[in-house]
Design a protein around this motif. Sequence first.
Motif, PDB file in Angstrom:
ATOM      1  N   SER A  33      23.252  24.993 -25.987  1.00 33.76           N
ATOM      2  CA  SER A  33      23.575  26.403 -25.902  1.00 33.76           C
ATOM      3  C   SER A  33      22.680  26.940 -27.029  1.00 33.76           C
ATOM      4  O   SER A  33      22.304  28.218 -26.671  1.00 33.76           O
ATOM      5  CB  SER A  33      25.047  26.628 -26.303  1.00 33.76           C
ATOM      6  OG  SER A  33      25.785  26.182 -25.351  1.00 33.76           O
ATOM      7  N   SER A  37      20.049  29.950 -26.479  1.00 32.99           N
ATOM      8  CA  SER A  37      20.183  30.947 -27.330  1.00 32.99           C
ATOM      9  C   SER A  37      19.238  31.552 -27.969  1.00 32.99           C
ATOM     10  O   SER A  37      18.605  32.752 -28.055  1.00 32.99           O
ATOM     11  CB  SER A  37      21.585  31.085 -28.200  1.00 32.99           C
ATOM     12  OG  SER A  37      21.817  32.249 -28.763  1.00 32.99           O
ATOM     13  N   PHE A  49      26.770  34.093 -30.334  1.00 30.97           N
ATOM     14  CA  PHE A  49      26.397  32.620 -30.661  1.00 30.97           C
ATOM     15  C   PHE A  49      27.308  32.106 -31.834  1.00 30.97           C
ATOM     16  O   PHE A  49      27.708  31.014 -31.967  1.00 30.97           O
ATOM     17  CB  PHE A  49      25.006  32.389 -30.725  1.00 30.97           C
ATOM     18  CG  PHE A  49      25.004  30.746 -30.624  1.00 30.97           C
ATOM     19  CD1 PHE A  49      24.977  29.968 -29.282  1.00 30.97           C
ATOM     20  CD2 PHE A  49      24.270  30.169 -31.808  1.00 30.97           C
ATOM     21  CE1 PHE A  49      24.774  28.572 -29.587  1.00 30.97           C
ATOM     22  CE2 PHE A  49      24.510  28.718 -31.841  1.00 30.97           C
ATOM     23  CZ  PHE A  49      24.554  27.929 -30.790  1.00 30.97           C
ATOM     24  N   ALA A  98      25.600  30.872 -24.736  1.00 29.30           N
ATOM     25  CA  ALA A  98      24.053  30.802 -24.703  1.00 29.30           C
ATOM     26  C   ALA A  98      23.325  31.932 -24.015  1.00 29.30           C
ATOM     27  O   ALA A  98      22.321  32.405 -24.719  1.00 29.30           O
ATOM     28  CB  ALA A  98      23.735  29.558 -23.940  1.00 29.30           C
TER      29      ALA A  98
END
Length: 491
Positions: A33, A37, A49, A98
Amino acid sequence: MIRGRRPDSPYLALLPLERGAFIGGLLLIVVLSGIVSFGSESGSHPLLFGAFLVYVGVLALPLFGAFLRTPGLFHPLFFYATWTGLRSLLTGDAVLGATGLEFHRALAGMSRTELELVAAQSFLLEALALVALYVGYGLFRNIRVPSLRQPSQPRRLAKAAVLWMVLPTAAVAILAMEAGSLGNLMLQRGIASDQRIAAEIGGHWHYLAGVGTVAPVVWLAFDQDAAKRPVFWLVALFAAFLVFVATGSRGSAIWPLILIALTWGLRHRAIPYRALWVAAGIAIVLIGLLGEFRAATRGADTLADVEFQAEFWSSAEAGYEEMVRRSTTNNGQIAVLGSVPERVDHLFGESYLSIPFVVIPSRLWPGDTPDAAGKLNATYIYGNPLTGIPTGVVGEAYWNFSYAGILLAFLLFGGVLRFAGSVYRANADHPLIIPIYIYLIVFLAPGSNQIYNFVHALVPVLGFYLFVRVVERVRLGEASVPRPAGMEGGQ
């Protein structure tokens, strides 16, 4: 199946390899993720996040023994955190953390930054709820519960299960007659809810059509080797078929198989991981296939008019994409957090008023019963009163009483889980406690829809358990009828 020696625990204590697999899985989700991100232009907002990381960190606390002396796969606190958390991560929350959120069906006027801040709030409130749950579990100590007498092993479980299936079969037959045919009944999901048969003759027939799904679970609780019998699987698959035909709900057809797997694991003190992975793949494909079928039924006059292509990979992809949409662009909890209290007022307990009516059929109540959270969400926030959209338990608690509602709901639910665990631990082999415990840790949560689901499952569980005992008593009564004089000993 992961093999190894487990510490003596009715909760199925974690093996080191299992603990490592859970921790490794969470770390992998976080790393992947994070790469998406921060490594792509379509990555999520840093605050989103960060909130996602906080949520995953709180979710992982029971894995490290926090709040628990010996984490176990079926420990009520551990199960709730991992079952709810990992399932949500794998079915969309990790994607949300993400990639962020560009738009939302119910929040069309918000920019991407505004939507992602609401999503960040959602993750933080989920983390707050888990902390309150852990604290609530710890506050309720020294709960004394009775140890129930173990009943004798029935010998007519298969017969009782087959006879029990008469009830859901009759309910589906009545629904099919009202629809004109079984094929027309299967088209019901493709039309507006106010035009369906349930709106005319009552939703209790749909409920009765699903009571057969508890039979294999209770059967397995009585007899841990029941799954070796072909008639067991015939009953299980037929029950799943009936509930899908009646309701068109994909989840209703898949959940019985998941519950059977969990009950088997609890009875055998082992987890059939290979079977679960296969079942998970089949479930995703079925979600896609049945979703395509339901979409194809819209506007069809007869079952012969339904046309859809069943392809394995496309069905699996469609099933997963729909699960992701429920966590992102159609996330009911984000819809609530983005609308309350600016556009929609707090409910102040309105959704919880529906809970006392959970066992009362709407046809037997004069006037309308209070709506649960999903219906209120669809009506007030989505503007579509003909459906229901889950708010999530955190979203419902917030919608009712803001942040205080979340703290109170999950503190009390922690006590409920402590009590449930105590009852199960004192009666770990009782054939009635096992299915009740399974349904509780899987379905129960501090939300109106979740309480509905649990109570609606609990009633047929109790009913089938008593039915098994009645069938056995009838058998014993027949066996104890004295023979006429002169007929004994070969005379």
